[in-house]
Scaffold this motif. Structure first.
Motif, mmCIF file in Angstrom:
data_model
loop_
_atom_site.group_PDB
_atom_site.id
_atom_site.type_symbol
_atom_site.label_atom_id
_atom_site.label_comp_id
_atom_site.label_asym_id
_atom_site.label_seq_id
_atom_site.Cartn_x
_atom_site.Cartn_y
_atom_site.Cartn_z
ATOM 1 N N ILE A 1 2.530 -32.410 -13.952
ATOM 2 C CA ILE A 1 2.285 -31.565 -13.187
ATOM 3 C C ILE A 1 0.378 -31.383 -12.939
ATOM 4 O O ILE A 1 -0.359 -31.204 -14.280
ATOM 5 C CB ILE A 1 3.188 -30.248 -13.148
ATOM 6 N N VAL A 2 -0.112 -31.878 -12.010
ATOM 7 C CA VAL A 2 -1.775 -32.096 -12.247
ATOM 8 C C VAL A 2 -2.360 -31.159 -10.748
ATOM 9 O O VAL A 2 -1.512 -31.475 -9.638
ATOM 10 C CB VAL A 2 -2.118 -33.869 -11.447
ATOM 11 N N CYS A 3 -3.007 -30.722 -11.583
ATOM 12 C CA CYS A 3 -3.742 -30.069 -10.449
ATOM 13 C C CYS A 3 -5.160 -29.657 -10.799
ATOM 14 O O CYS A 3 -5.349 -30.059 -11.266
ATOM 15 C CB CYS A 3 -3.356 -27.467 -10.842
ATOM 16 N N ASP A 4 -5.505 -29.891 -9.284
ATOM 17 C CA ASP A 4 -7.195 -30.105 -9.308
ATOM 18 C C ASP A 4 -7.722 -29.211 -8.349
ATOM 19 O O ASP A 4 -6.696 -28.549 -7.412
ATOM 20 C CB ASP A 4 -7.166 -31.554 -8.859
ATOM 21 N N VAL A 5 -8.963 -28.712 -8.549
ATOM 22 C CA VAL A 5 -9.813 -27.899 -7.592
ATOM 23 C C VAL A 5 -11.152 -28.515 -7.293
ATOM 24 O O VAL A 5 -11.322 -28.537 -8.238
ATOM 25 C CB VAL A 5 -10.236 -26.215 -8.660
ATOM 26 N N ASP A 6 -11.342 -28.506 -5.539
ATOM 27 C CA ASP A 6 -12.265 -29.208 -5.148
ATOM 28 C C ASP A 6 -13.256 -27.597 -5.390
ATOM 29 O O ASP A 6 -13.282 -26.618 -5.190
ATOM 30 C CB ASP A 6 -12.318 -28.922 -3.867
#
Length: 351
Positions: free
Chosen positions: A180-185
């Protein structure tokens, strides 16, 4: 400077080509071997799929004036001029998703593969249904030999305790966290959640589940105080309603019983009961007004998430990039052989 020019002049392309030609057997032997070995190695690595969800959360940065307006409904005043915001900012969402509490909550999600051959919970799927390259399988089997065996069914049937995981649960939790990869701009705070899995349907299912669990967690966090306040005011309003009804019944019963009595003491008692009933009624209506405001505050504090991209079952695998890997290995082998074959020409010094 002149020395560098002389050294550059020593590089003779014709000699380099001749040197490479003299070592043609190395190319003919090694390059096919590298091609075959790299192809066999990459074929052992199972394909995986990726499903991505994108969310745009509503940021909760209320000014102090708006907080005062909300707090005033309960008779409180908030001082200070600093803005109030969430303790959990969008930048912390990746850490939240990687936490043990969040990952372990995914253990019991029911999943099924695209071909319907597997229907189980995510923990059992990650533990027993995953394919792996032969060297990874050998490593995990060797590692399992040194693990303390748990009683049958302990890890899958009993609820895992995030505070104290056994080795198998910890290994599965780390495996899920890596998928699971979570990225936030940081510019527009768009949240991208990508889940990787060997089955496309499982990848899409878990991506949608992670999105829903994240929304639920943030919603519960944002509305926790407001919901507690609402429950408290609801309790007070119910108690006030019961007191009002008792006062009304007491007044009505006494007034009906002494309707024709003209004694002043009875009239005073009737007035006291009427005043008590009116007091309880005013208290009840006041609490009902606060209850409506508390309900409105819960709705106001509930965050809104806009789904920019929903989870979908991927059609093509995301990796491994087999052709790219094989080509890279062949090119690397070609470069190494060429450097070996031309080392005398490339590093020769002028005499």
């Amino acid at each position: 400077m002149e020395k560098n020019k002389n050294e550059i002049k020593q590089i003779d392309l014709q000699k380099i080509v001749m040197a490479m030609y003299q070592h043609k057997r190395l190319y003919l032997y090694i390059l096919p071997i590298v091609l075959i070995v790299s192809s066999l190695l990459v074929l052992c690595v199972p394909r995986y799929y990726q499903s991505t969800v994108k969310l745009a959360p509503e940021l909760s940065s209320f000014s102090s004036s708006s907080l005062n307006d909300i707090a005033s409904t309960f008779g409180f005043e908030i001082g200070g001029s600093s803005n109030n915001g969430d303790a959990i900012f969008p930048e912390l969402y990746p850490d939240l998703i990687a936490s043990n509490d969040f990952v372990i909550s995914l253990f019991y999600v029911q999943i099924k593969t695209k071909d319907n051959s597997i229907k189980t919970n995510y923990y059992d799927y990650m533990l027993n249904k995953q394919k792996a390259a032969w060297w990874s399988t050998a490593f995990y089997k060797t590692q399992a030999l040194f693990m303390k065996k748990e009683p049958a069914g302990k890890s899958s049937n009993n609820k895992a305790n995030p505070f104290m995981l056994d080795k198998m649960q910890d290994m599965v939790a780390k495996g899920i966290s890596n998928k699971i990869v979570c990225d936030v701009d940081k510019k527009n705070y768009v949240i991208s959640i990508t889940v990787e899995d060997q089955d496309p349907l499982v990848a899409a299912t878990m991506a949608d589940t992670v999105k829903s669990r994240l929304q639920d967690f943030i919603t519960n966090y944002r509305t926790k105080k407001a919901r507690n306040d609402y429950k408290y005011v609801l309790k007070l309003s119910k108690e006030a309603k019961m007191r009002y009804e008792r006062a009304r019944q007491a007044y009505g019963a006494y007034a009906d019983t002494n309707q024709d009595v003209i004694l002043q003491s009875y009239k005073l008692k009737t007035n006291d009961l009427e005043n008590e009933m009116q007091l309880q009624y005013n208290n009840y209506t006041s609490l009902m007004t606060q209850l409506e405001k508390a309900r409105a505050k819960v709705l106001e504090q509930t965050p809104a998430f806009t789904t920019l991209q929903s989870a979908s079952v991927p059609i093509k695998p995301s990796g491994p990039k087999r052709m790219r890997f094989v080509l890279s290995m062949v090119v690397l082998a070609f470069v190494i052989i060429s450097l070996y074959a031309t080392k005398d020409n490339l590093f020769a010094k002028e005499t």
